[in-house]
Scaffold this active site. Structure first.
Site, PDB file in Angstrom:
ATOM      1  N   TYR A 300     117.036  65.832  57.325  1.00 20.53           N
ATOM      2  CA  TYR A 300     116.940  66.066  55.881  1.00 20.53           C
ATOM      3  C   TYR A 300     118.303  65.834  55.245  1.00 20.53           C
ATOM      4  CZ  TYR A 300     112.567  68.521  56.958  1.00 20.53           C
ATOM      5  OH  TYR A 300     111.314  68.849  57.397  1.00 20.53           O
ATOM      6  N   HIS A 308     111.359  65.940  51.373  1.00 19.95           N
ATOM      7  CA  HIS A 308     110.792  65.718  52.702  1.00 19.95           C
ATOM      8  C   HIS A 308     111.804  64.956  53.564  1.00 19.95           C
ATOM      9  CE1 HIS A 308     106.775  67.205  51.844  1.00 19.95           C
ATOM     10  NE2 HIS A 308     106.786  66.538  50.696  1.00 19.95           N
ATOM     11  N   LYS A 355     108.012  58.144  56.684  1.00 20.95           N
ATOM     12  CA  LYS A 355     109.237  58.432  57.414  1.00 20.95           C
ATOM     13  C   LYS A 355     109.621  57.220  58.261  1.00 20.95           C
ATOM     14  CE  LYS A 355     108.155  63.349  57.852  1.00 20.95           C
ATOM     15  NZ  LYS A 355     108.599  63.610  56.502  1.00 20.95           N
TER      16      LYS A 355
END
Length: 401
Positions: A300, A308, A355
């Site tokens: 993060y 996120h 991601k």
């Protein structure tokens, strides 16, 4: 009307401001200056950095935790210390919560009967959404069964039922609204208490630190004291070094055992994970566990409450000497060549949640060039290296533009 439209953005902005205030410090250590820094005074700026007349003061919280070999973690039972470590760097997780230690807040909310959705914690919001989805599936299945029965009855009677009429009786996710029973069941399941229970609440939750997190706080920041679970006395750095590695052995040795020095190896899972954790923590990233997305770690930029995780990491140990791999007592994951199905699965899971999948190759130095003195201290970390390979899944429907 305009005031109602602005309530949403104002509420989100207020939440952002609260998070910026609560999580303003990225580390447990606080750096303060005895003199305020002037906006136009260059000398005051140098003084705040310790280059001028004044020095930079460091406020150390001196937190405490108890080492638990069974769970390979350090337990911080003091509520104040837990709050400091979580709000200043997002270290650890609550043992009764998903991430932030919020068990006591959930119990207080349940006791105050806040089932309407005000001041709900993340666990309560998740439980409420799951109950609503479950209720939607039950209502939809009941409506489909009823529509099928009506269509069959109409067929026997010789009537024709239009498709639009059938669809109108089946609820959709866009038009369906939950009943109060879903909210009530969610609040009851998360609270575990009834309204008549008025006993004083006791916070039984503790903050659970992983061994890399605990050693980073002990060695790199010197803001955590680890206590021996048997004597409850502070452990020295050498004791912590031996105990954390012994916890990963097939037959763990006693805490602080000197015999553990004979079993120190550069491929100890604690060393490999700490090298990864220290590397990215020192670069300003917040490192959290990534088992939810089939990876080892998530990175993060600021913390879970802000954004996120953008990157998902898979730890890939690489032996410099193949003989160490043969004689190793550890079963390190991802050492053997992985299959294409495994890589495609992990990459697909993380691409669906936006991601970037990164393979982090941690090179384990050869044991024959690592002396006992080097392995007996954190000086061995300079012999490790990390290489990253970013993977991106090609999706033709999304990437045409």
């Amino acid at each position: 009307m305009n005031r109602g439209r602005r309530s949403g953005p104002n509420k989100a902005a207020g939440r952002r401001n609260d998070n910026n205030r609560i999580y303003a410090h990225p580390l447990p250590l606080l750096f303060t200056s005895p003199e305020p820094i002037g906006t136009s005074s260059f000398s005051s700026l140098l003084g705040s950095l310790g280059l001028g007349g004044s020095r930079l003061e460091v406020l150390n919280p001196h937190c405490e935790g108890v080492f638990d070999p069974a769970t390979r973690s350090v337990w911080v039972t003091n509520a104040k210390d837990s709050r400091i470590l979580w709000t200043r760097g997002f270290f650890g997780k609550g043992n009764l919560s998903r991430s932030e230690p919020s068990w006591l807040a959930r119990q207080v909310n349940a006791r105050k009967d806040r089932a309407a959705g005000k001041s709900m914690t993340s666990e309560e919001v998740t439980a409420k959404r799951r109950a609503e989805r479950k209720q939607f599936k039950v209502d939809r299945a009941r409506a489909i069964a009823q529509a099928a029965a009506e269509a069959e009855a109409a067929f026997r009677e010789g009537r024709i039922v239009s498709l639009e009429e059938t669809k109108a009786n089946i609820p959709s996710a866009a038009t369906w609204k939950p009943s109060s029973s879903a909210i009530t069941s969610a609040s009851v399941s998360t609270s575990g208490l009834n309204d008549e229970d008025e006993a004083p609440l006791e916070d039984v939750e503790h903050l659970q630190l992983t061994l890399p997190e605990a050693f980073f706080l002990c060695w790199a920041l010197d803001c955590l004291t680890v206590l021996d679970p048997k004597s409850m006395e502070p452990m020295t750095l050498q004791d912590i070094w031996i105990a954390f590695q012994s916890a990963h052995l097939p037959l763990p040795l006693g805490v602080g055992s000197v015999q553990g020095q004979e079993t120190l190896r550069p491929d100890n899972p604690f060393l490999i994970n700490y090298v990864f954790h220290h590397h990215y923590r020192s670069l300003g990233w917040v490192v959290k566990n990534g088992i939810k997305f089939c990876v080892d770690y998530l990175l993060y930029k600021r913390g879970p409450v802000f954004h996120h995780a953008e990157f998902a990491f898979v730890l890939m140990p690489v032996y410099e000497d193949e003989e160490d791999k043969t004689s190793s007592p550890f079963s390190l994951p991802n050492v053997e060549p992985f299959t294409w199905q495994w890589l495609s699965t992990v990459n697909r899971v993380n691409s669906q949640v936006q991601k970037t999948l990164i393979l982090a190759y941690v090179t384990i130095p050869a044991r024959k060039r690592m002396s006992k003195e080097v392995l007996g201290s954190p000086a061995c970390f300079e012999h490790y290296s990390i290489r990253e390979i970013a993977l991106r899944r090609f999706i033709p429907a999304r990437m045409r533009d």
